[in-house]
Enzyme design. Structure first.
Site, mmCIF file in Angstrom:
data_model
loop_
_atom_site.group_PDB
_atom_site.id
_atom_site.type_symbol
_atom_site.label_atom_id
_atom_site.label_comp_id
_atom_site.label_asym_id
_atom_site.label_seq_id
_atom_site.Cartn_x
_atom_site.Cartn_y
_atom_site.Cartn_z
ATOM 1 N N GLY A 1 -18.662 7.522 -13.465
ATOM 2 C CA GLY A 1 -18.417 6.906 -12.111
ATOM 3 C C GLY A 1 -17.251 7.959 -11.622
ATOM 4 N N SER A 2 -16.483 7.433 -10.411
ATOM 5 C CA SER A 2 -15.365 8.105 -9.931
ATOM 6 C C SER A 2 -14.083 7.610 -10.633
ATOM 7 C CB SER A 2 -15.041 7.774 -8.473
ATOM 8 O OG SER A 2 -14.921 6.404 -8.406
ATOM 9 N N LYS B 1 -14.350 2.697 -15.866
ATOM 10 C CA LYS B 1 -15.176 3.359 -16.832
ATOM 11 C C LYS B 1 -14.495 3.103 -18.368
ATOM 12 C CE LYS B 1 -14.589 7.478 -15.324
ATOM 13 N NZ LYS B 1 -13.774 7.198 -14.174
ATOM 14 N N THR B 2 -13.246 3.453 -18.472
ATOM 15 C CA THR B 2 -12.534 3.203 -19.830
ATOM 16 C C THR B 2 -12.495 1.659 -19.918
ATOM 17 O OG1 THR B 2 -11.241 5.250 -19.444
ATOM 18 C CG2 THR B 2 -10.556 3.487 -20.874
ATOM 19 N N GLU C 1 -13.380 9.964 -21.731
ATOM 20 C CA GLU C 1 -13.050 11.285 -20.915
ATOM 21 C C GLU C 1 -13.960 12.314 -21.338
ATOM 22 O OE1 GLU C 1 -11.376 11.065 -18.454
ATOM 23 O OE2 GLU C 1 -9.959 9.118 -18.595
ATOM 24 N N ALA C 2 -15.131 12.100 -21.630
ATOM 25 C CA ALA C 2 -16.102 13.008 -21.970
ATOM 26 C C ALA C 2 -16.234 14.281 -21.072
ATOM 27 C CB ALA C 2 -17.437 12.358 -22.124
ATOM 28 N N TYR D 1 -4.932 11.439 -7.126
ATOM 29 C CA TYR D 1 -6.104 10.965 -6.805
ATOM 30 C C TYR D 1 -6.308 9.753 -6.190
ATOM 31 C CZ TYR D 1 -7.163 14.681 -10.043
ATOM 32 O OH TYR D 1 -7.273 16.065 -10.804
ATOM 33 N N CYS E 1 -15.091 6.563 -0.415
ATOM 34 C CA CYS E 1 -16.506 6.468 -0.072
ATOM 35 C C CYS E 1 -16.731 8.130 0.228
ATOM 36 C CB CYS E 1 -16.889 5.386 0.789
ATOM 37 S SG CYS E 1 -16.352 5.907 2.669
ATOM 38 N N CYS F 1 -15.559 9.023 4.001
ATOM 39 C CA CYS F 1 -14.086 9.141 4.146
ATOM 40 C C CYS F 1 -13.749 10.229 3.337
ATOM 41 C CB CYS F 1 -13.278 7.980 3.540
ATOM 42 S SG CYS F 1 -13.355 6.658 4.690
#
Length: 189
Positions: free
Chosen positions: A20-21, A26-27, A93-94, A177, A181, A184
């Site tokens: 995902g972003s 994710k972590t 962080e693959a 960062y 969406c 945007c």
């Protein structure tokens, strides 16, 4: 997620990808799964790229400051040397790892390990990032997470870079960062 029962007694390996972003969790999800494996008394080894020192030099740390001990490494082949007798192998962080990571994950899964990988699926330009697309094609299970767009409040799956820097890898957080969406990301500077 459905895990098929193993009635033969042999250990079955798998590859799970969490993508995902930025700011999608994710972590956090990786840490949650790894902690659950530890609760189940499974042996767990966790790896992260040595270049990721944003929150901690050694530990994997989520944006919510949830943490778990890991081993920072320079290349994915090192995982084959250091995984020991782990039942579950976590990789955070693959997208920052070398092009051998998908093969390393395949080897581990074939040896009976549960491999859980987390990473960005797109870079700041909206293009596939690093080895994640290859891992997605090999994955037994995929979880795509979304953040919330800071501009409109809708579901976000893009990582918008606020700084004019064209290098693909630029480590940063909310200073560099923000999640956006699709609309945007493309329409608002």
């Amino acid at each position: 997620m459905f895990i098929e029962p193993n009635i033969s007694g042999e250990r079955r390996g798998s590859i799970e990808v969490i993508c995902g972003s930025m700011f999608s969790g994710k972590t956090e999800e990786l840490i949650r799964r790894l902690k659950r494996a530890k609760i189940a008394n499974l042996r767990v080894e966790i790896f992260k790229p040595k270049i990721d020192v944003r929150y901690d030099v050694q530990n994997i740390v989520s944006h919510d400051e949830n943490a778990i001990q890991s081993t920072p490494i320079d290349n994915s082949q090192t995982i084959l040397l250091l995984h020991g007798e782990a039942d579950v192998i976590g990789i955070d962080e693959a997208q920052f790892f070398d092009d051998q990571l998908p093969d390393v994950c395949d080897q581990l899964a074939l040896r009976g390990h549960r491999v859980i990988v987390a990473g960005l699926d797109m870079d700041y330009t909206g293009k596939p990032f690093g080895q994640i697309p290859f891992l997605l094609s090999k994955a037994d299970y995929i979880t795509k997470l979304h953040a919330i767009c800071v501009k409109c409040g809708n579901i976000a799956n893009y990582s918008f870079r606020k700084k004019a820097d064209t290098s693909q890898v630029l480590l940063g957080e909310k200073d560099l960062y923000e999640p956006r969406c699709r609309k945007c990301y493309y329409e608002i500077p």
